[in-house]
Design an enzyme around this catalytic site. Structure first.
Site, PDB file in Angstrom:
ATOM      1  N   ASP A   1       0.867  -1.183   0.000  1.00 56.93           N
ATOM      2  CA  ASP A   1       0.000   0.000   0.000  1.00 56.93           C
ATOM      3  C   ASP A   1       0.906   1.237   0.000  1.00 56.93           C
ATOM      4  O   ASP A   1       1.647   1.464   0.955  1.00 56.93           O
ATOM      5  CB  ASP A   1      -0.888  -0.035   1.257  1.00 56.93           C
TER       6      ASP A   1
ATOM      7  N   ASP B   1      -3.608   7.189  -3.090  1.00 60.79           N
ATOM      8  CA  ASP B   1      -3.602   6.074  -2.156  1.00 60.79           C
ATOM      9  C   ASP B   1      -3.989   4.846  -2.977  1.00 60.79           C
ATOM     10  O   ASP B   1      -5.136   4.742  -3.421  1.00 60.79           O
ATOM     11  CB  ASP B   1      -4.637   6.372  -1.049  1.00 60.79           C
TER      12      ASP B   1
ATOM     13  N   HIS C   1     -12.436   5.404   1.451  1.00 62.35           N
ATOM     14  CA  HIS C   1     -12.597   6.680   2.153  1.00 62.35           C
ATOM     15  C   HIS C   1     -12.424   7.839   1.202  1.00 62.35           C
ATOM     16  O   HIS C   1     -11.712   7.738   0.207  1.00 62.35           O
ATOM     17  CB  HIS C   1     -11.546   6.773   3.264  1.00 62.35           C
TER      18      HIS C   1
ATOM     19  N   HIS D   1      -7.755  10.241   5.282  1.00 58.43           N
ATOM     20  CA  HIS D   1      -9.083   9.744   5.661  1.00 58.43           C
ATOM     21  C   HIS D   1      -9.995  10.920   5.935  1.00 58.43           C
ATOM     22  O   HIS D   1     -10.035  11.436   7.048  1.00 58.43           O
ATOM     23  CB  HIS D   1      -9.016   8.862   6.911  1.00 58.43           C
TER      24      HIS D   1
ATOM     25  N   GLU E   1     -11.105   0.935  -2.017  1.00 57.07           N
ATOM     26  CA  GLU E   1     -10.266  -0.210  -1.685  1.00 57.07           C
ATOM     27  C   GLU E   1     -11.106  -1.308  -1.076  1.00 57.07           C
ATOM     28  O   GLU E   1     -12.078  -1.039  -0.364  1.00 57.07           O
ATOM     29  CB  GLU E   1      -9.140   0.180  -0.732  1.00 57.07           C
TER      30      GLU E   1
ATOM     31  N   GLU F   1      -6.561  -1.353  -4.401  1.00 54.07           N
ATOM     32  CA  GLU F   1      -7.062   0.003  -4.121  1.00 54.07           C
ATOM     33  C   GLU F   1      -6.658   0.983  -5.207  1.00 54.07           C
ATOM     34  O   GLU F   1      -5.533   0.922  -5.725  1.00 54.07           O
ATOM     35  CB  GLU F   1      -6.476   0.478  -2.779  1.00 54.07           C
TER      36      GLU F   1
HETATM   37 CO   LIG Z   1      -6.667   3.876   1.484  1.00 52.70          CO
END
Ligand SMILES: [Co+2]
Length: 489
Positions: free
Chosen positions: A260, A271, A340, A348, A373, A470
Site C-alpha cells: 500500500d 492512495d 474513504h 481519511h 479499496e 485500491e
Molecule cells: Co486507502
C-alpha cells in the site's frame, strides 16, 4: 491506508509475532543470491556480506541519481540527519560518497543499472516532473458515471455539458497534481513488482521502495513526497503493517503481501495498493479482490449512495470460492475496513466507502476524491489490532487540540512531525531517518494527549489470508477518472 472502525476492540487471540520472530542469519545469507539484482563484482559482494539485504550494493548504484537519498529534507535544518545503522545503510553510504556527481554521470549509471535489471527502457528514478513537459502527465482511466436511479438527470450528459466542462477545466491544476503523484506511484510499483523476491527482508523492500518513490515524486518538504508509510501487511495481517527498525521479518515464498503506497503533490494524495504473491495458489483470491475493487470503482459516482457501493462490492467478492491447500473458502470482505474520501493532506476524510452492505445513505458528490479499496479474506472477514503489538503507523489528529506540553522532548518531536509530515501519516523508520532517536516516550506522550494517533496493524484470524486492491478516483464534473490505474491493476 485504510479506514477502520473500533480497532482497539476485540484485541485478543491473535498472534502478532509477525513482528518479532528472529530470523536465522544463515538462512538469509543462503537466500542472498536470489535476494536482489545479480551482483557483478565479487569483491564488493564479499565486502558487504555482513549486511542482510545485501545486494543492496548494486541497488546502491541503481538508486544513485542526481541527489542523495534522504531528499531535500536532510539538506535543510535537519542537522541530525543520520542514515540508519546496520542493514539498510549500504545505499546511503554509497550515495554519500557519490553525491557530487554531474548529470552526465547519472545517465551513464542509469544505463548500467537498467542492464543489470534487464530492462533497458524504463527511465526509472528520474523525477516524474522531468519526464513530462508542461505537466502533461498521463491521464487516468476515464469512465462514464453510472445512472443513478430516481435522479438520472445528474449523471447524464456531463461529458458534453458546457457548464460542467468549464468547471472541469477550472480544476485542471489539481488533476495534474494527482496525475503526477499517480505516475510516481505507477513507476515505483512497476519496479517493485519485478524487484521483490522471496527471502528479502520486509524492511529492505520498504526502504528501496520508499527511496525510489521519493526520487520519482521529487520529494520536497510538504510540497511533494510520500503520503503515508509503505504498507506491506502479510497474510492474516490486512493493513497498517510496516516494519520498524530491527524487524527481521522476511518475505516468504508462501506469503500474501499487501503493498500500500501513498504519494502526494501539494497534499493531493494518491492512495493505491496491490497484493503480491509468488505461490499461484492465491491467484483466485487476488482475482476476487481485484474484481471487487473494480466493481466498487465502476459503481462509484456523483449522487451514488455509499451503501449501494458496499453492497455491490460484497456481492462480487462473495461470489468467489477459492481453494487453498485443499480447503475451500468463500472470500469474505473484511467488513470493518473501508474506502474513504480524501482531502488535501488528509488521507481519511469524512466519508467511508463500505465494502459490505450497510445503512449509510450518504451520497458521493461532484468534485470529491475517493480511495476505493477492498479487502478479501479467507478468515472471518473482520480485522482487529492485537494487544501486544508494536505500532509502526502514526498520524496527527486532524482536529487540532490545544494541550499544554511540559516536556521539551515532546514539543521538539511535535515540531519535527509538524515540519515533515503535517497531518500526513508517518512511521518510526521515518523518524529514525530524520535523525530522531529515543523518541518513543515522547511519541507515546503525544498519543496520550490526543495530538497523534497510532494506527495499529489489523489482523484477521490466524492462518487466514487477505488480499487488497485500491485505487484513487476523482469525481470530475464531466467524468470519473481512475487516476492511479495502470496496466498492472
Ligand atoms: Co486507502
Amino acid at each position: 491506508m485504510v479506514n477502520e472502525d473500533n480497532h482497539f476492540l476485540e484485541a485478543k487471540e491473535i498472534d502478532s509475532k509477525v513482528f518479532l520472530e528472529p530470523v536465522d542469519e544463515k538462512i538469509l545469507n543462503e537466500n542472498e543470491p536470489n535476494n536482489c539484482i545479480p551482483v557483478r563484482k565479487q569483491r564488493k559482494k564479499k565486502k558487504k556480506k555482513k549486511g542482510i539485504g545485501t545486494g543492496t550494493d548494486e541497488l546502491g548504484s541503481l538508486l544513485q541519481s542526481n541527489e542523495k537519498v534522504g531528499s531535500h529534507e536532510s539538506d535543510k535544518s535537519q542537522e541530525g540527519y543520520a542514515p540508519k545503522p546496520a542493514t539498510d545503510c549500504v545505499i546511503k553510504k554509497r550515495n554519500k560518497k557519490r553525491k557530487k556527481k554531474t548529470s552526465s554521470d547519472v545517465k551513464i549509471e542509469e544505463k548500467e543499472s537498467t542492464s543489470v535489471e534487464n530492462d533497458k527502457t524504463v527511465p526509472l528514478f528520474i523525477p516524474v516532473k522531468q519526464l513530462f513537459s508542461d505537466s502533461d502527465y498521463p491521464i487516468g482511466e476515464i469512465m462514464e458515471y453510472p445512472k443513478v436511479e430516481l435522479d438520472s438527470r445528474t449523471a447524464i450528459n456531463r461529458t458534453s455539458n458546457a457548464e460542467k466542462k468549464a468547471l472541469d477545466s477550472a480544476n485542471i491544476d489539481m488533476y495534474k497534481e494527482l496525475r503526477q503523484a499517480a505516475e510516481a506511484h505507477r513507476q515505483t510499483r512497476k519496479f517493485m513488482q519485478k524487484f521483490i523476491k522471496p527471502g528479502m527482508k520486509m524492511i529492505y523492500i520498504c526502504e528501496i521502495l520508499e527511496d525510489i518513490a521519493r526520487k520519482l515524486i521529487d520529494e520536497k518538504g510538504l510540497e511533494a513526497g510520500l503520503a503515508f508509510p509503505t504498507g506491506c501487511s502479510l497474510n492474516n495481517c490486512a493493513a497498517h503493517y510496516t516494519p520498524n527498525s530491527g524487524d527481521n521479518t522476511v518475505f516468504e515464498y508462501d506469503d500474501v503481501c499487501k503493498i500500500d503506497i501513498g504519494t502526494h503533490i501539494n497534499g493531493r494524495i494518491i492512495d493505491s495498493a496491490f497484493t503480491m504473491t509468488f505461490n499461484s495458489k492465491y491467484d483466485k483470491l487476488l482475482e476476487a479482490v481485484r474484481e471487487a475493487t473494480n466493481t466498487g470503482i465502476k459503481a462509484a459516482g456523483i449522487d451514488v449512495r455509499l451503501c449501494d457501493i458496499g453492497e455491490q462490492i460484497q456481492e462480487v467478492m462473495e461470489s468467489y470460492e477459492v481453494e487453498i491447500d485443499g480447503k475451500t473458502y468463500q472470500v469474505k470482505p473484511i467488513r470493518n475496513l473501508s474506502g474513504h474520501s480524501i482531502h488535501p493532506y488528509r488521507v481519511h476524510a469524512d466519508k467511508n466507502v463500505p465494502i459490505t452492505k450497510n445503512a449509510d445513505q450518504t451520497r458521493m458528490e461532484e468534485g470529491e476524491i475517493y480511495a476505493i479499496e477492498t479487502f478479501g479474506s479467507t478468515g472471518r472477514g473482520y480485522a482487529v489490532a492485537t494487544a501486544d503489538q508494536e505500532f509502526s503507523h502514526y498520524m496527527k489528529n486532524y482536529e487540532t487540540v490545544n494541550v499544554p506540553m511540559r516536556s521539551t522532548k515532546s514539543k521538539q518531536l511535535l515540531n519535527v512531525i509538524n515540519q515533515n509530515f503535517g497531518t500526513l501519516a508517518f512511521c518510526r523508520r521515518w523518524l529514525d531517518r530524520l535523525g530522531q532517536s529515543k523518541y518513543l516516550l515522547s511519541l507515546n506522550d503525544l498519543c496520550q494527549k490526543g495530538i497523534v494517533s497510532p494506527y495499529p496493524a489489523l489482523f484477521d484470524i490466524k492462518k487466514s489470508y487477505s488480499a487488497q486492491y485500491e485505487h484513487t478516483i476523482i469525481l470530475r464534473p464531466t467524468c470519473k477518472e481512475v487516476v492511479s490505474r495502470g496496466d498492472d491493476y
